[in-house]
Design an enzyme around this catalytic site. Sequence first.
Site, PDB file in Angstrom:
ATOM      1  N   ARG A 128       0.858  -1.199   0.000  1.00  0.00           N
ATOM      2  CA  ARG A 128       0.000   0.000   0.000  1.00  0.00           C
ATOM      3  C   ARG A 128       0.890   1.244   0.000  1.00  0.00           C
ATOM      4  O   ARG A 128       1.720   1.415   0.898  1.00  0.00           O
ATOM      5  CB  ARG A 128      -0.908  -0.002   1.232  1.00  0.00           C
ATOM      6  N   HIS A 164      -2.900  11.022   0.751  1.00  0.00           N
ATOM      7  CA  HIS A 164      -2.345  10.807   2.100  1.00  0.00           C
ATOM      8  C   HIS A 164      -1.691  12.124   2.550  1.00  0.00           C
ATOM      9  O   HIS A 164      -0.488  12.193   2.779  1.00  0.00           O
ATOM     10  CB  HIS A 164      -1.356   9.638   2.080  1.00  0.00           C
ATOM     11  N   GLU A 204      -7.338   8.604   6.356  1.00  0.00           N
ATOM     12  CA  GLU A 204      -7.647   9.262   7.620  1.00  0.00           C
ATOM     13  C   GLU A 204      -8.133  10.702   7.495  1.00  0.00           C
ATOM     14  O   GLU A 204      -7.433  11.637   7.907  1.00  0.00           O
ATOM     15  CB  GLU A 204      -6.418   9.197   8.537  1.00  0.00           C
ATOM     16  N   ASN A 206      -7.125   1.691  10.081  1.00  0.00           N
ATOM     17  CA  ASN A 206      -5.767   2.003  10.542  1.00  0.00           C
ATOM     18  C   ASN A 206      -5.797   1.947  12.061  1.00  0.00           C
ATOM     19  O   ASN A 206      -6.259   2.869  12.716  1.00  0.00           O
ATOM     20  CB  ASN A 206      -5.344   3.417  10.115  1.00  0.00           C
ATOM     21  N   TYR A 234      -4.015   1.525  15.769  1.00  0.00           N
ATOM     22  CA  TYR A 234      -2.785   1.608  16.550  1.00  0.00           C
ATOM     23  C   TYR A 234      -3.007   1.435  18.054  1.00  0.00           C
ATOM     24  O   TYR A 234      -2.189   0.860  18.739  1.00  0.00           O
ATOM     25  CB  TYR A 234      -2.093   2.959  16.326  1.00  0.00           C
ATOM     26  N   GLU A 257      -3.296  -0.164   8.146  1.00  0.00           N
ATOM     27  CA  GLU A 257      -2.093   0.241   8.887  1.00  0.00           C
ATOM     28  C   GLU A 257      -2.146  -0.343  10.289  1.00  0.00           C
ATOM     29  O   GLU A 257      -3.189  -0.304  10.945  1.00  0.00           O
ATOM     30  CB  GLU A 257      -2.006   1.768   9.059  1.00  0.00           C
TER      31      GLU A 257
HETATM   32  C1  FCB Z   1      -1.119   7.177  10.696  1.00  0.00           C
HETATM   33  C2  FCB Z   1      -0.743   7.763   9.356  1.00  0.00           C
HETATM   34  C3  FCB Z   1       0.594   7.297   8.847  1.00  0.00           C
HETATM   35  C4  FCB Z   1       1.620   7.199   9.956  1.00  0.00           C
HETATM   36  C5  FCB Z   1       1.087   6.421  11.127  1.00  0.00           C
HETATM   37  C6  FCB Z   1       2.066   6.241  12.254  1.00  0.00           C
HETATM   38  O1  FCB Z   1      -2.029   8.026  11.331  1.00  0.00           O
HETATM   39  O2  FCB Z   1      -1.716   7.435   8.402  1.00  0.00           O
HETATM   40  O3  FCB Z   1       0.990   8.153   7.816  1.00  0.00           O
HETATM   41  O4  FCB Z   1       2.056   8.457  10.300  1.00  0.00           O
HETATM   42  O5  FCB Z   1      -0.080   7.045  11.617  1.00  0.00           O
END
Ligand code: FCB
Length: 443
Positions: free
Chosen positions: A76, A120, A166, A294, A296, A352
């Site tokens: 990607r 992006h 995002e 995405n 985290y 992500e």
């Molecule tokens: C996300 C972004 C990516 C990167 C990660 C750590 O929010 O999409 O570009 O910065 O965080």
Amino acid sequence: MRAVFPEGFLWGVATASYQIEGADFEDGKGPSIWTDFSHRLGKVNSGDNGDIACDHYHRFSEDIELMKQLGVNSYRFSISWSRVLPEGRGKINRKGSDFYNKLIDRLLEVGIQPMVTLYHWDLPLELHRKIDGWESRDMRHYFGDYSSLVFSEFGDRVKHWITLNEPYCSSHVSYLWGEHAPGKRDLKTSLTVAHNLLLSHGEAVRRFREVVKDGTIGLANVSTFVEPATDSKEDRWAARIRDQFINGWFFETPITGEYPSELFKRFNDAGVQPLIEDGDMDLISTPFDFWGVNYYTRNVVRKEESSILGSEVIQGELAKTEMGWEVYPEGLEAFLYKTFKEYGKKPIYITENGMACKDKLTDGFVEDFERVDYMKRHFSSALSALKAGVDLRGFYVWSLLDNFEWSYGYSKRFGLVYVDYEKGLKRIPKRSYYYYRDFLERD
Ligand code: FCB
């Protein structure tokens, strides 16, 4: 574990143009809002910028070789709008599109399927200067035209597309918190920007259907699992409102054609709601094919009536990454399940997931065991979601390389491959790279 995932599951790595390409002024490329922002004093840690970044523009063959050796079947990446259209509109910059043609052809030659993000965060600066960028309703036409151009250039070979990465970040992080380009701080503006981004997403999906007949298109969102600090009614309410702000605004609206009602009412009462014109919600809810998640971390939230969001995010007690983000793999499964159940029962790709570590190059190697552990736990959480019936189709680790982490500059490392910024941008695969390679081999 890999063998348990379905046939055809996409395993990949993810990157973004401004974070890795460099060559920011080369071959006719126009500047973006990030070129401008990063060159302003005090906006990015240590005054870092993406002028050179990982120099992927010149080293893409080497980087594809790293992916091939890794064994991923998908990659990607995003297209830099101002590389193909230096001023955001007008005539195509052939040298810019040639770069992506070479990249895509080489990926396909080695059996790696591209998944391409149209936007992006690196908006052509000219559009920002001339028409106010995302604050303008006209953006959907420019984004639509750019999308049509890119679909007709690459749509014969690229079958998976993402409109926006995002929109929460390109609106609120950029126009409310002021941490990303262009660095404004005003809620009414950021809600207008969010509305224009969602309109642009819908427009791009419509253009896609006109041009590409045999591909799929989706939207990649920030996907933060929101939990109340306590079980009190107040905190549960606060968590719900915060969830509507971070997630619902961008997950619910494109499905239902309505903004999350409770939060919308709060904004309406405060007079900061976006202006909605006839046809807007139809455009925003144009049917699309998949979600990009995405994921985290989570946010722990308690009630704070003085905030228009009715809530504040507090420090959670779990172990944290170098970004200060809690490590919470269980949240991935829960979020995937929620997304599938509540937001249209669509196929989902984890577009992500990864962590920043305090990586140290010692005797020429990086032992990033923490990252390995993070990956293992998130892979297994994804598997649980799959077993619970979520239509999960792929998993992209963020990121292939250490890179320009936006306002943190090069101080945060997310790569499976270490980039030695002091020694000619040498690429050094970390322990996590070999872990992922072995995981992918075990089939
Ligand atoms: C996300 C972004 C990516 C990167 C990660 C750590 O929010 O999409 O570009 O910065 O965080």
